[in-house]
Scaffold this active site. Structure first.
Site, PDB file in Angstrom:
ATOM      1  CB  CYS A  24      -0.801   0.089   1.474  1.00 11.05           C
ATOM      2  SG  CYS A  24      -0.330  -0.720   2.628  1.00 11.05           S
ATOM      3  CG  HIS A  50      -0.211   4.216   4.256  1.00 11.00           C
ATOM      4  ND1 HIS A  50      -0.916   4.007   5.730  1.00 11.00           N
ATOM      5  CD2 HIS A  50      -0.035   2.821   3.998  1.00 11.00           C
ATOM      6  CE1 HIS A  50      -0.930   2.622   5.715  1.00 11.00           C
ATOM      7  NE2 HIS A  50      -0.620   1.842   4.601  1.00 11.00           N
TER       8      HIS A  50
HETATM    9  P1  NAP Z   1      -7.230  -8.902   7.076  1.00 12.26           P
HETATM   10  O1  NAP Z   1      -8.048  -7.874   7.496  1.00 12.26           O
HETATM   11  O2  NAP Z   1      -6.362  -9.691   8.097  1.00 12.26           O
HETATM   12  O3  NAP Z   1      -8.185 -10.239   6.366  1.00 12.26           O
HETATM   13  C1  NAP Z   1      -7.753 -11.207   6.058  1.00 12.26           C
HETATM   14  C2  NAP Z   1      -8.839 -12.151   5.576  1.00 12.26           C
HETATM   15  O4  NAP Z   1      -8.203 -13.335   4.724  1.00 12.26           O
HETATM   16  C3  NAP Z   1      -9.943 -12.410   6.032  1.00 12.26           C
HETATM   17  O5  NAP Z   1     -11.120 -12.478   4.864  1.00 12.26           O
HETATM   18  C4  NAP Z   1      -9.933 -13.899   6.504  1.00 12.26           C
HETATM   19  O6  NAP Z   1     -11.069 -14.463   6.901  1.00 12.26           O
HETATM   20  C5  NAP Z   1      -9.197 -14.375   5.486  1.00 12.26           C
HETATM   21  N1  NAP Z   1      -8.277 -15.581   5.767  1.00 12.26           N
HETATM   22  C6  NAP Z   1      -7.373 -15.573   6.712  1.00 12.26           C
HETATM   23  N2  NAP Z   1      -6.848 -16.903   6.710  1.00 12.26           N
HETATM   24  C7  NAP Z   1      -7.351 -17.481   5.819  1.00 12.26           C
HETATM   25  C8  NAP Z   1      -7.420 -19.077   5.563  1.00 12.26           C
HETATM   26  N3  NAP Z   1      -6.362 -19.873   6.167  1.00 12.26           N
HETATM   27  N4  NAP Z   1      -7.916 -19.448   4.602  1.00 12.26           N
HETATM   28  C9  NAP Z   1      -8.964 -18.276   3.807  1.00 12.26           C
HETATM   29  N5  NAP Z   1      -8.761 -17.160   4.264  1.00 12.26           N
HETATM   30  C10 NAP Z   1      -8.341 -16.827   5.091  1.00 12.26           C
HETATM   31  O7  NAP Z   1      -6.239  -8.528   6.140  1.00 12.26           O
HETATM   32  P2  NAP Z   1      -6.157  -7.237   5.082  1.00 12.26           P
HETATM   33  O8  NAP Z   1      -5.456  -5.946   5.700  1.00 12.26           O
HETATM   34  O9  NAP Z   1      -7.606  -7.075   4.293  1.00 12.26           O
HETATM   35  O10 NAP Z   1      -5.127  -7.715   4.028  1.00 12.26           O
HETATM   36  C11 NAP Z   1      -5.145  -8.752   3.153  1.00 12.26           C
HETATM   37  C12 NAP Z   1      -4.016  -8.566   2.108  1.00 12.26           C
HETATM   38  O11 NAP Z   1      -3.880  -7.329   1.432  1.00 12.26           O
HETATM   39  C13 NAP Z   1      -2.500  -9.005   2.938  1.00 12.26           C
HETATM   40  O12 NAP Z   1      -1.852  -9.904   2.038  1.00 12.26           O
HETATM   41  C14 NAP Z   1      -2.153  -7.652   3.188  1.00 12.26           C
HETATM   42  O13 NAP Z   1      -0.820  -7.638   3.267  1.00 12.26           O
HETATM   43  C15 NAP Z   1      -2.497  -7.162   1.801  1.00 12.26           C
HETATM   44  N6  NAP Z   1      -2.623  -5.597   1.703  1.00 12.26           N
HETATM   45  C16 NAP Z   1      -3.335  -4.921   2.746  1.00 12.26           C
HETATM   46  C17 NAP Z   1      -3.388  -3.532   2.850  1.00 12.26           C
HETATM   47  C18 NAP Z   1      -4.245  -2.669   3.728  1.00 12.26           C
HETATM   48  O14 NAP Z   1      -4.171  -1.403   3.721  1.00 12.26           O
HETATM   49  N7  NAP Z   1      -4.733  -3.263   4.841  1.00 12.26           N
HETATM   50  C19 NAP Z   1      -2.837  -2.782   1.683  1.00 12.26           C
HETATM   51  C20 NAP Z   1      -2.250  -3.558   0.888  1.00 12.26           C
HETATM   52  C21 NAP Z   1      -2.185  -4.862   0.759  1.00 12.26           C
HETATM   53  P3  NAP Z   1     -11.702 -14.658   8.240  1.00 12.26           P
HETATM   54  O15 NAP Z   1     -12.364 -13.591   8.477  1.00 12.26           O
HETATM   55  O16 NAP Z   1     -12.404 -15.950   8.167  1.00 12.26           O
HETATM   56  O17 NAP Z   1     -10.375 -14.641   9.359  1.00 12.26           O
END
Ligand code: NAP
Length: 353
Positions: A148, A241
């Site tokens: 991000c 950010h």
């Molecule tokens: P998050 O809020 O922790 O969400 C994770 C998601 O993955 C939830 O839907 C979770 O489902 C699911 N999940 C976790 N373990 C799993 C498994 N074993 N099998 C299937 N689904 C699973 O994370 P996030 O912030 O949205 O980030 C997601 C990705 O985008 C990450 O790789 C992160 O580095 C990247 N990213 C994030 C941002 C940001 O600003 N947040 C920006 C750029 C990139 P449950 O609800 O069932 O646990």
């Protein structure tokens, strides 16, 4: 492009996944048809899982009625958006590509793989050509968007790289809480505080921009050669950010020429009319109090990167402040734009089952 194509969303209940579902609501080309999450959520309707998180008025009854699947179940949609944590993505995105899907991923798992494009369409849409290298590995494909903070940094650096060449970059980030995903840091830890460490973030800031600004020729990407020194901080801001950037250029350059380079920046996909592309990819402000997360992160519906406080740097050549909406331009919107690019470049016909 009259008919909308069905797409799936894995990691649909996470911070990025929910924002992607919202951006897909009413999308002219894509229709959200399948959603997935961990086994803890699978079997629930999407609406029931989201009711624990808040109100999402843009999501229609069809979307809220979808049943959350596990990743092992069969998925019908040729295009799957992935918003999985890195470790899960590492294990499963490849397997889903082996099952013939086009994965458009937010996760960092495959970003630096030499066969996987790391795309900001306005900057390096041509890198999508890397996808053809993947045909020897799996019938599907993986396309990624950057970290991000990297999206904001690289969009701000791209005009300078094109016009003058980059030699060295120093960036200090002040990153909003939603960048940490769920549950994120505890309130007691971040209130009245700044955390001077974000795991893995400085490494991504120091390596992803060179791949994105690298040259694609003869079927491969040669990374650009400048160095990035990054220091990442978590601050008590909900979204956005902010980055303090100093740059040493490859040739002597006046600040006024840099301003012109920013103003003249041309998106590489301006003629593709991608639905999620903002009218202005970069907005340059000359108010010394801007950009600010609360005031400026939603420019261009969250897809515009804002640059301000452009001035001479006493140590390097020039310094400025840049701001990116981490959840939109830095994640959900970035993935959606990549999927739109895949579609107009004809990559959806080449992969999928
Ligand atoms: P998050 O809020 O922790 O969400 C994770 C998601 O993955 C939830 O839907 C979770 O489902 C699911 N999940 C976790 N373990 C799993 C498994 N074993 N099998 C299937 N689904 C699973 O994370 P996030 O912030 O949205 O980030 C997601 C990705 O985008 C990450 O790789 C992160 O580095 C990247 N990213 C994030 C941002 C940001 O600003 N947040 C920006 C750029 C990139 P449950 O609800 O069932 O646990």
């Amino acid at each position: 492009m009259a008919e909308r194509i069905d797409v799936g969303l894995i990691g649909a209940t996470g911070t990025v996944g929910v924002r992607l579902a919202e951006l897909l609501a009413g999308h002219p080309w894509f229709r959200l048809a399948e959603v997935g999450a961990s086994t803890a959520s699978a079997g629930r309707t999407y609406g029931a899982a989201l009711s624990d998180l808040g109100d999402f008025p843009s999501l229609d009854d069809h979307t809220l009625g979808l049943t959350l699947k596990t990743l092992d179940e069969p998925w019908d949609s040729p295009l799957l958006f992935s918003a999985l944590p890195r470790g899960v993505a590492l294990a499963t995105e490849e397997e889903l590509a082996e099952r013939g899907h086009l994965l458009v991923s937010n996760a960092s798992a495959y970003r630096m793989d030499r066969d996987v494009p790391l795309i900001i369409p306005e900057v390096n849409g041509d890198h999508l050509g890397l996808v053809t290298r993947q045909s020897e590995r799996w019938p599907g494909a993986i396309v990624t968007n950057p970290n991000c903070a990297v999206v904001g940094l690289t969009l701000a650096l791209a005009p300078l790289h094109r016009a003058f060449g980059l030699d060295r970059v120093s960036v200090v980030t002040l990153q909003g809480l939603s960048g940490a995903g769920r549950p994120g840091p505890a309130a007691a830890e971040v209130l009245d505080n700044v955390l001077p460490f974000i795991a893995g973030e400085e490494e991504k800031l120091a390596s992803e921009p060179q791949k994105i600004l690298g040259e694609f020729a003869f079927g491969e990407v040669t990374p650009a050669e400048f160095k990035v020194s990054a220091q990442a901080h978590r601050v008590p801001v909900a979204h956005g950010h902010l980055m303090a950037v100093s740059v040493k250029l490859s040739q002597p350059t006046e600040v006024k020429d840099i301003e012109v380079a920013f103003q003249n920046f041309m998106s590489e996909v301006a003629d593709d009319h991608l639905p999620s592309a903002p009218e202005r990819v970069l907005e340059i402000l000359d108010d010394e109090r801007r950009p600010q997360p609360r005031l400026d992160r939603d420019r261009g519906y969250g897809m515009t990167v804002t640059v301000g406080r452009l001035r001479k740097c006493e140590a390097l050549d020039v310094k400025f402040t840049a701001l990116v909406h981490n959840l939109v331009r830095g994640a959900a919107g970035a993935a959606l734009l990549n999927a739109e690019l895949c579609r107009v470049r004809g990559f959806m016909g080449e992969v999928g089952r």
